[in-house]
Design a protein around this motif. Structure first.
Motif, PDB file in Angstrom:
ATOM      1  N   GLY A 162      69.229 -38.468  69.820  1.00  0.00           N
ATOM      2  CA  GLY A 162      69.176 -37.355  69.101  1.00  0.00           C
ATOM      3  C   GLY A 162      70.544 -36.478  69.350  1.00  0.00           C
ATOM      4  N   VAL A 163      70.205 -35.359  69.098  1.00  0.00           N
ATOM      5  CA  VAL A 163      71.523 -34.165  69.058  1.00  0.00           C
ATOM      6  C   VAL A 163      72.448 -34.125  70.266  1.00  0.00           C
ATOM      7  CG1 VAL A 163      70.538 -32.113  69.416  1.00  0.00           C
ATOM      8  CG2 VAL A 163      72.424 -32.176  68.106  1.00  0.00           C
ATOM      9  N   GLU A 164      71.643 -34.321  71.296  1.00  0.00           N
ATOM     10  CA  GLU A 164      72.094 -34.135  72.830  1.00  0.00           C
ATOM     11  C   GLU A 164      72.963 -35.543  72.924  1.00  0.00           C
ATOM     12  OE1 GLU A 164      72.160 -31.510  74.666  1.00  0.00           O
ATOM     13  OE2 GLU A 164      70.997 -30.547  73.002  1.00  0.00           O
ATOM     14  N   VAL A 166      74.661 -37.367  70.746  1.00  0.00           N
ATOM     15  CA  VAL A 166      75.666 -37.077  70.225  1.00  0.00           C
ATOM     16  C   VAL A 166      76.605 -36.222  70.835  1.00  0.00           C
ATOM     17  CG1 VAL A 166      76.625 -36.247  67.765  1.00  0.00           C
ATOM     18  CG2 VAL A 166      74.493 -37.552  67.845  1.00  0.00           C
ATOM     19  N   LYS A 167      76.252 -35.237  71.310  1.00  0.00           N
ATOM     20  CA  LYS A 167      77.088 -34.186  71.912  1.00  0.00           C
ATOM     21  C   LYS A 167      77.652 -34.664  73.326  1.00  0.00           C
ATOM     22  CE  LYS A 167      74.281 -30.663  72.045  1.00  0.00           C
ATOM     23  NZ  LYS A 167      73.586 -29.112  72.586  1.00  0.00           N
ATOM     24  N   TYR A 219      74.964 -28.115  61.013  1.00  0.00           N
ATOM     25  CA  TYR A 219      76.279 -28.870  61.375  1.00  0.00           C
ATOM     26  C   TYR A 219      77.169 -27.968  61.814  1.00  0.00           C
ATOM     27  CZ  TYR A 219      73.831 -33.380  60.733  1.00  0.00           C
ATOM     28  OH  TYR A 219      73.219 -34.301  61.019  1.00  0.00           O
ATOM     29  N   LEU A 222      76.976 -26.903  65.079  1.00  0.00           N
ATOM     30  CA  LEU A 222      77.157 -27.946  66.008  1.00  0.00           C
ATOM     31  C   LEU A 222      78.518 -27.985  66.114  1.00  0.00           C
ATOM     32  CD1 LEU A 222      76.112 -30.286  67.880  1.00  0.00           C
ATOM     33  CD2 LEU A 222      76.014 -31.632  65.867  1.00  0.00           C
ATOM     34  N   THR A 253      78.271 -36.448  57.823  1.00  0.00           N
ATOM     35  CA  THR A 253      77.409 -37.150  58.204  1.00  0.00           C
ATOM     36  C   THR A 253      77.083 -37.931  56.667  1.00  0.00           C
ATOM     37  OG1 THR A 253      75.799 -35.292  57.028  1.00  0.00           O
ATOM     38  CG2 THR A 253      76.495 -35.293  59.285  1.00  0.00           C
TER      39      THR A 253
END
Length: 279
Positions: A162-164, A166-167, A219, A222, A253
């Protein structure tokens, strides 16, 4: 149907090669100016001042802003109602050959990745073409030095990351790079697509001015969050510490497979170079 002569494409690419290597884009100049004035760490502030002086001298004397004048990455948005009279790809290569010769720019391209023989004219260029509606032709030359390119990474994450995830991947990329890419850096981040598509997204993201956020609020947020986290690392200009590790970053994306989460980070140094012309 509109016809564009290959010679016009050659001349445009030649001029863009010189312009991109000697004059930084306005968004990068503005970001450097803001950070050199706002950086509280004395050594980092002094370093940013030297980078600013180098940039001013390059522009004043029409000299390369960096000794690594890079691989010529050429992005073309070609209207579907345009006919190129002549050899399209050869016209671009000839433009690079002409620009790097007339501009006395360093030639860094080897013809074979293992046998390492320099082509002596910085060709071939890395060409990316996108067909678009209309009868225009937009050409962007973005020379890419490999001190920063070598710090770039691609990861095939799991959707559950997920987003975590990716970070974590993006911040880890900057940590691993450290001072090697001559920070402060600029990041192009690709998320989604396939193994090959995500690398394109990351490189193409570097073409967007860093003062323009992603149009999707999710985004855009983000991008801001990642920029804060990266600058909190304390790597600083040239690795000397401080709060200016990254000048800006852009995310692009694309839809992806239900079982995949490709992520790519294209690292560029503070001399993120690009110049555009419309034929």
């Amino acid at each position: 149907m509109r016809t564009i002569q290959a010679a016009a494409l050659t001349d445009a690419v030649a001029k863009l090669c010189i312009q991109a290597n000697t004059h930084l884009p306005e968004d990068i100049v503005a970001a450097l100016d803001a950070t050199r004035q706002g950086e509280p760490w004395p050594l980092a502030k002094e370093t940013l001042g030297l980078l600013w002086e180098n940039m001013e001298l390059a522009e004043e004397k029409n000299l390369p802003v960096c000794q690594d004048t890079g691989m010529a990455c050429v992005f073309v948005e070609l209207g579907q109602d345009v006919h190129i009279e002549g050899n399209f790809e050869e016209a671009i290569h000839q433009g690079v050959r002409k620009g790097y010769g007339e501009g006395f720019l360093r030639k860094s391209i080897v013809g074979d990745p293992l046998r390492r023989v320099n082509t002596e004219d910085n060709t071939p260029a890395a060409i990316t073409v996108r067909l678009v509606p209309g009868d225009g032709c937009k050409v962007t030359v973005a020379p890419k030095g490999f001190g920063s390119e070598n710090m770039s990474r691609l990861g095939m994450l799991k959707p559950a990351d997920g987003v975590e995830g990716v970070k974590k991947f993006v911040v880890e990329t900057v940590k691993l790079a450290g001072s090697n890419p001559c920070p402060p850096i600029v990041l192009g981040i690709g998320i989604g697509g396939s193994f090959d598509k995500v690398a394109y997204l990351a490189k193409h993201a570097l073409l967007r001015p860093i003062d323009q956020r992603n149009p999707d609020p999710f985004y855009a947020d983000l991008e801001r969050e990642l920029l804060r986290e990266i600058n909190a690392l304390g790597i600083g200009p040239q690795g000397f510490g401080g709060q200016t590790t990254c000048l800006g970053l852009s995310i692009e994306t694309a839809p992806t497979h239900v079982a995949g989460l490709p992520v790519a980070v294209n690292v560029s140094c503070h001399v993120t170079r690009r110049a555009t012309a419309e034929l």
